[in-house]
Design a protein around this motif. Structure first.
Motif, short mmCIF file in Angstrom:
data_model
loop_
_atom_site.label_atom_id
_atom_site.label_comp_id
_atom_site.label_asym_id
_atom_site.label_seq_id
_atom_site.Cartn_x
_atom_site.Cartn_y
_atom_site.Cartn_z
N ARG A 1 -34.13 31.29 -25.84
CA ARG A 1 -34.06 31.54 -24.45
C ARG A 1 -35.46 31.54 -23.86
NH1 ARG A 1 -32.23 37.01 -23.63
NH2 ARG A 1 -31.92 36.37 -21.26
N ILE A 2 -36.34 31.09 -24.50
CA ILE A 2 -37.79 31.17 -24.07
C ILE A 2 -37.83 29.78 -23.10
CG2 ILE A 2 -40.38 30.75 -24.58
CD1 ILE A 2 -39.65 32.01 -27.21
N MET A 3 -38.18 29.88 -22.00
CA MET A 3 -38.36 28.62 -20.81
C MET A 3 -39.81 28.32 -20.94
SD MET A 3 -36.28 30.50 -17.78
CE MET A 3 -37.19 29.81 -16.55
N GLY A 4 -40.78 29.38 -21.42
CA GLY A 4 -42.23 29.00 -21.16
C GLY A 4 -43.25 30.13 -21.43
N VAL A 5 -44.56 29.93 -21.38
CA VAL A 5 -45.25 30.86 -21.54
C VAL A 5 -46.43 30.81 -20.40
CG1 VAL A 5 -45.29 30.72 -24.14
CG2 VAL A 5 -46.90 29.48 -22.93
N ILE A 6 -47.03 32.18 -20.43
CA ILE A 6 -48.08 32.38 -19.41
C ILE A 6 -49.29 32.92 -20.23
CG2 ILE A 6 -48.70 33.68 -17.32
CD1 ILE A 6 -45.90 33.74 -16.29
N SER A 7 -50.34 32.36 -20.05
CA SER A 7 -51.58 33.12 -20.88
C SER A 7 -52.36 33.79 -19.87
CB SER A 7 -52.32 31.98 -21.26
OG SER A 7 -52.95 31.19 -20.42
N ARG A 8 -53.34 34.71 -20.22
CA ARG A 8 -54.27 35.16 -19.28
C ARG A 8 -55.00 34.10 -18.34
NH1 ARG A 8 -57.09 40.21 -22.32
NH2 ARG A 8 -55.29 41.48 -22.42
N GLN A 9 -55.33 33.09 -19.02
CA GLN A 9 -55.93 32.04 -18.26
C GLN A 9 -55.12 31.52 -17.06
OE1 GLN A 9 -59.23 30.72 -18.59
NE2 GLN A 9 -58.85 29.64 -17.03
N GLN A 10 -53.87 31.29 -17.38
CA GLN A 10 -53.20 30.71 -16.24
C GLN A 10 -52.91 31.96 -15.21
OE1 GLN A 10 -49.83 30.02 -19.24
NE2 GLN A 10 -49.81 27.98 -18.32
N LEU A 11 -52.95 33.13 -15.62
CA LEU A 11 -52.69 34.26 -14.77
C LEU A 11 -54.14 34.16 -13.77
CD1 LEU A 11 -51.29 36.99 -16.59
CD2 LEU A 11 -50.14 36.10 -14.60
N GLY A 12 -55.32 34.00 -14.34
CA GLY A 12 -56.43 34.09 -13.55
C GLY A 12 -56.32 32.78 -12.65
N ASP A 13 -56.10 31.85 -13.06
CA ASP A 13 -56.07 30.58 -12.29
C ASP A 13 -54.95 30.81 -10.96
OD1 ASP A 13 -57.86 29.49 -14.07
OD2 ASP A 13 -56.33 28.08 -14.90
N ALA A 14 -54.19 31.48 -11.24
CA ALA A 14 -52.86 31.61 -10.24
C ALA A 14 -53.49 32.61 -9.10
CB ALA A 14 -51.64 32.09 -10.72
N VAL A 15 -54.36 33.59 -9.78
CA VAL A 15 -54.85 34.57 -8.74
C VAL A 15 -55.86 33.82 -7.86
CG1 VAL A 15 -56.13 36.67 -8.73
CG2 VAL A 15 -54.07 36.64 -10.01
N VAL A 16 -56.64 33.51 -8.56
CA VAL A 16 -57.68 32.48 -7.61
C VAL A 16 -57.14 31.49 -6.57
CG1 VAL A 16 -59.56 30.81 -7.92
CG2 VAL A 16 -59.51 32.75 -9.42
N GLU A 17 -56.24 30.82 -7.30
CA GLU A 17 -55.30 29.81 -6.31
C GLU A 17 -54.74 30.63 -4.87
OE1 GLU A 17 -51.54 27.08 -6.65
OE2 GLU A 17 -53.12 26.80 -8.14
N ALA A 18 -54.07 31.79 -5.41
CA ALA A 18 -53.48 32.40 -4.16
C ALA A 18 -54.57 33.11 -3.19
CB ALA A 18 -52.65 33.63 -4.69
N ALA A 19 -55.79 33.35 -3.79
CA ALA A 19 -56.86 33.97 -3.05
C ALA A 19 -57.48 32.86 -2.09
CB ALA A 19 -58.00 34.53 -3.74
N GLU A 20 -57.46 31.75 -2.66
CA GLU A 20 -58.11 30.74 -1.82
C GLU A 20 -57.09 30.26 -0.61
OE1 GLU A 20 -58.93 27.69 -4.82
OE2 GLU A 20 -60.95 28.50 -5.43
N LEU A 21 -55.77 30.26 -1.02
CA LEU A 21 -54.78 29.89 -0.24
C LEU A 21 -54.80 31.06 1.03
CD1 LEU A 21 -52.34 28.11 0.86
CD2 LEU A 21 -50.95 29.69 -0.32
N PHE A 22 -54.87 32.07 0.39
CA PHE A 22 -54.98 33.21 1.50
C PHE A 22 -56.15 33.16 2.56
CE2 PHE A 22 -55.78 37.69 2.68
CZ PHE A 22 -54.69 38.08 3.52
N ARG A 23 -57.38 32.79 2.16
CA ARG A 23 -58.58 32.67 2.68
C ARG A 23 -58.46 31.52 3.75
NH1 ARG A 23 -63.94 31.19 -0.03
NH2 ARG A 23 -62.58 29.31 -0.40
N ALA A 24 -57.94 30.57 3.22
CA ALA A 24 -57.59 29.28 4.11
C ALA A 24 -56.84 29.63 5.34
CB ALA A 24 -57.24 28.20 3.30
N VAL A 25 -55.82 30.30 5.02
CA VAL A 25 -54.55 30.68 6.19
C VAL A 25 -55.37 31.59 7.29
CG1 VAL A 25 -52.55 31.91 6.82
CG2 VAL A 25 -52.87 30.25 4.88
N LEU A 26 -56.13 32.51 6.84
CA LEU A 26 -57.00 33.45 7.68
C LEU A 26 -58.10 32.92 8.27
CD1 LEU A 26 -56.60 36.69 5.77
CD2 LEU A 26 -55.18 36.12 7.57
N PHE A 27 -58.81 32.01 7.58
CA PHE A 27 -59.87 31.49 8.25
C PHE A 27 -59.88 29.96 8.69
CE2 PHE A 27 -61.04 35.10 5.45
CZ PHE A 27 -61.28 36.14 6.46
#
Length: 134
Positions: free
Chosen positions: A108-134
């Motif tokens: 039933r495994i579809m994939g994996v998420i590593s800490r590195q991927q989580l960090g990258d996703a958080v940074v990407e979301a913060a950059e997107l949020f900043r781009a929308v606001l500013f």
């Protein structure tokens, strides 16, 4: 969870360390290999572990004995902040994304998420949020 995950390969717990080193060399873009014993998830090993293993490829030890068991299971609909919270609470370094519920079986495994991927996703979301606001 589904948007952050990456693909993984399964490898049998009975695989020798030398056999794993060869397999990892053949799949250089696979970051994490899931170690399984039939439908049971034993743990995981990282491709980067192959470099250490290559120092002694004649080692007859089984991969199941060195598999990292520090993981959590989540389903594909789990929100990213919930994945982070579960990983942090258990000290896990990897989340296994499961089809359907988060009950883990190898099939039933579809994939994996590593800490590195989580960090990258958080940074990407913060950059997107900043781009929308500013």
């Amino acid at each position: 969870a589904r948007r952050v995950q990456s693909a993984s390969s399964h490898v049998a717990a009975s695989t020798t360390l030398g056999e794993f080193a060869v397999l990892a060399g053949q799949q250089p873009h696979t970051e994490i290999f899931l170690v399984t014993d039939h439908e049971h998830i034993v743990g995981f090993v990282r491709n980067s572990d192959a470099m250490r293993i290559l120092k002694n490829p004649a080692d007859a030890s089984m991969l199941g004995g060195m598999a990292d068991r520090n993981f959590v299971t989540v389903n594909g609909q789990t929100f990213l902040h919930d994945v982070i919270a579960r990983m942090q609470a258990s000290g896990a370094t990897v989340a296994l994304v499961m089809a359907g519920s988060d009950v883990g079986t190898a099939g039933r495994i579809m994939g994996v998420i590593s800490r590195q991927q989580l960090g990258d996703a958080v940074v990407e979301a913060a950059e997107l949020f900043r781009a929308v606001l500013f």
